[in-house]
Design an enzyme around this catalytic site. Structure first.
Site, PDB file in Angstrom:
ATOM      1  N   GLU A 209       0.832  -1.008   0.039  1.00  0.00           N
ATOM      2  CA  GLU A 209       0.023  -0.024  -0.100  1.00  0.00           C
ATOM      3  C   GLU A 209       0.961   1.260  -0.040  1.00  0.00           C
ATOM      4  OE1 GLU A 209      -2.292  -1.075   3.485  1.00  0.00           O
ATOM      5  OE2 GLU A 209      -0.982   0.267   4.870  1.00  0.00           O
ATOM      6  N   HIS A 247      -4.147   3.522   8.234  1.00  0.00           N
ATOM      7  CA  HIS A 247      -3.239   3.006   8.803  1.00  0.00           C
ATOM      8  C   HIS A 247      -2.087   3.886   9.059  1.00  0.00           C
ATOM      9  CE1 HIS A 247      -3.741  -1.229   6.831  1.00  0.00           C
ATOM     10  NE2 HIS A 247      -4.422  -1.262   7.992  1.00  0.00           N
TER      11      HIS A 247
END
Lengths: 293, 378
Positions: A209, A247
């Site tokens: 990511e 995150h």
């Protein structure tokens, strides 16, 4: 074969009397994971799901010979719990706890290294070797024994992709969720090395990511060291710079860490990057067909 | 979490790092008084939580009170990258001999706090990093010892080339490291750190960001938070256990898990749509969260369709379905909604939703395509 966890894994659960610890102890135990003990200071002598509770990791290790620990304690105490496991001789620590301050992780890193402790997480869903051992909060029903290695920075996206693999008859050797924090334990390269050396793994699926440059470095490593095929997906192609996407590690800062850069790096290393998760099984099939020719 | 330059300067001062005198002003009148009080050449600087202030005309040198007033008029109220300037800092101007860059940040690769230093100060360090990476010194610090005096001195010597200047700079580096650690910062930079014509070393501009995960133990830092409207929305969502970021598109998304939420946004883009937000409802299956999330999504006037994408692990699909049904009873919306439920208790969840008549699909690709199609109606 598999990596990191298998039939010989003897697991203790730190934070076993907490809500999450208790719940997932039940699920892991049901899956067949060999859970030998739990730790919760002040509760030695009690049992959870029939598993004995100890006051300290040291006591638990002495009594059970545990070699692996999973951590469910609140974020503020997670670094302490990781060190406690490390000092007691645990070889592999899996930290599920979410929201651990980065400085805490930086401070304990050299000590883990000195003790030779392997860490996965924090803020991760854990790992599973299908048919043998589940050390984490992953939903067991979507996994299947097989020969694909799997590494991911995310949780539910892992489930999405693993489910697609299983439906397409690609079982897994071991699936590892490394977590979405900026400073974490084992990372892509550490795990790719293990999959490369695992005789049963024939290919690896890697889910990255945005944020940081781990994917770029990983691409370089794959190019130089991996003989087994790797297929990737990168989440966050539409993420705006400067915004933390859930995150702590998923943030594009000052134009670096973008999905485009990561995809370009993988493509240069000969790693196909799926446009959407549904494309992964097809890319994997192509890569494996290419090997047989 | 970000703070303004004037707040970073305050922290620097508290730790004994020399910064030029400055006064925070909200009005032109205050700027005039500040310039008069400082009684010297001044710099008027926009205080906004974004970079590139200088390039946007948000930093101006003033030789006298009149010029400071003119600068104040120009800068107060101006727009810098979407931020309206509501306050300016008026500081004493320094006579600059040379500009440097010093900063600390967490380095993911070395898993340590890393000192970055460069003799190319005053410009954006990211630019230097791209064009002349060899001009940046990167020094990972052992967390068990911290930045040692001799290390700080040696690095400062590489920048300044003169031991008396280097000793002054080394003291600043040591203090900057200390405050970095003690405030749980994720960035503490001085750019530029200057050598003045009379051989002083001063911090002219400071920038700091902090670890959101550590704010629980940093009450003084938390008290400095000045969120804008968008951040207030994000903070409110956080308090409900949701992670929300507003974007510009028209398809609202509700997803469980950050990675899947990002992938969902990507899917919408891939099929020609535009996501209105990032929204992660997290790992628990509390139906209230679904109600709160729907409230946020439908509160965004740009939203023309909603895509719900749940892959149940710990989250149970039937709980999400229950929350959604409740939410729809309360919210009564005309906005079309597409639901994709997969994983734990998906069959039960889909059975519950059947009665609502909401379109359900089995894969996320289908969900994205369906949501885009629905967003184009009317």
């Amino acid at each position: 074969m598999s990596i990191l966890v298998n039939k010989d894994t003897k697991l203790i659960v730190q934070g076993i009397t907490g809500r999450d610890g208790k719940f997932h102890t039940g699920l892991m135990s049901k899956y067949g994971t060999n859970i030998v003990g739990g730790v919760s200071p002040g509760k030695e002598g009690e049992t959870v799901e029939g598993i004995p509770v100890f006051n300290s990791v040291e006591n638990a290790v002495k009594a059970t010979g545990a070699n692996t620990s999973i951590i469910f304690v609140p974020a503020a105490y997670a670094a302490d719990a990781i060190l406690e496991a490390s000092e007691a001789g645990i070889q592999l620590v899996v930290a599920i706890s979410e929201g651990v301050p980065v400085q805490d992780m930086i401070r304990i890193t050299p000590i883990l290294k000195q003790n030779g402790t392997l860490l996965i997480g924090p803020n991760c869903p854990g790992l599973i070797t299908p048919g043998q051992s589940l050390v984490g909060i992953l939903p067991a029903m979507i996994f299947k024994e097989g020969n694909i290695g799997f590494i991911s920075r995310s949780g539910t996206l892992t489930y999405e992709v693993v489910n697609l693999l299983t439906l397409n008859d690609f079982g897994q050797t071991t699936c590892v969720g490394i977590g979405g924090d900026p400073v974490a334990g084992l990372y892509f390269i550490d795990l790719l090395e293990r999959f490369e050396n695992d005789p049963d793994t024939i290919a690896v699926v890697l889910i990255g990511e945005i944020g940081g440059d781990a994917e770029e470095q990983t691409a370089q490593f794959i190019h130089e060291k991996m003989t087994k095929p790797v297929v990737a997906f990168i989440a966050g192609q539409t993420a705006p710079p400067g915004k933390r996407m859930g995150h702590a590690g998923a943030i594009i800062s000052s134009g670096s860490g973008t999905a485009e850069e990561k995809i370009a790096a993988f493509n240069r290393a000969g790693v196909p990057v799926a446009k959407e998760p549904a494309e992964i099984p097809e890319l994997l099939r192509k890569k494996l067909a290419g090997l047989k020719k | 979490m970000k703070i303004h330059e004037y707040q970073a300067r305050q922290i620097f001062r508290n730790y004994g790092i020399p910064v030029p005198d400055g006064i925070l002003c909200y009005t032109v009148r205050e700027v005039e008084n500040a310039a008069r009080e400082l009684n010297c050449m001044t710099v008027v600087k926009a205080q906004v939580l974004t970079g590139g202030r200088g390039k946007s005309g948000g930093v101006k040198l003033a030789r006298n009170v009149e010029e400071a007033v003119t600068a104040g008029k120009q800068i107060l109220g101006m727009d810098i990258k979407g931020f309206t300037v509501e306050k300016v800092l008026v500081t004493k101007a320094a006579d600059i001999e040379k500009e440097f860059y010093v900063g600390f940040t967490n380095d993911r690769n070395t898993k340590s706090v890393t000192l970055m230093a460069s003799a190319e100060g005053g410009v954006e360090i990211e630019e230097v990093a791209k064009t002349n990476p060899e001009k940046i010194i990167k020094y990972p610090i052992n967390p068990l010892t911290g930045l040692l005096d001799f290390q700080a001195r040696n690095i400062a010597m590489q920048l300044f080339g003169n031991i008396s200047h280097a000793q002054k700079a080394a003291a600043i580096l040591t203090k900057l490291y200390k405050l970095y650690i003690e405030t749980d910062a994720t960035l503490a930079e001085i750019n530029p750190l200057i050598l003045t014509t009379d051989n002083e070393v001063l911090a002219i501009d400071g920038k700091m960001t902090f670890d959101d995960n550590a704010l629980y133990r940093q009450p003084k830092i938390l008290a400095m938070r000045e969120p804008d409207a968008e951040e207030l929305q994000e903070i409110a969502a956080n308090e409900k256990g949701l992670s929300y970021i507003k974007l510009d598109g028209n398809i609202g998304c509700m997803v469980n898990g950050a990675g899947l939420a990002m992938a969902t946004m990507d899917m919408i883009k891939l099929y020609g749509g535009s996501p209105a937000n990032f929204l992660d409802i997290g790992g628990s299956s509390n139906p209230q969260k679904v109600i709160d999330a729907m409230n946020i999504l439908l509160g965004d006037k740009n939203v023309k369709a909603v895509m719900i994408n749940i892959f149940g692990g710990i989250t149970r699909c039937d709980d999400v379905a229950k929350g959604l049904i409740k939410a729809l009873e309360v919210l009564m919306t005309e906005i079309p909604i597409v639901v994709r439920l997969s994983g734990t208790n998906a069959a039960e969840g889909l059975a519950l939703l059947k009665e609502t008549g909401l379109p359900t699909v089995s894969s996320m690709s289908e969900a994205a395509q369906k949501a885009i199609e629905l967003s184009k109606h009317k």
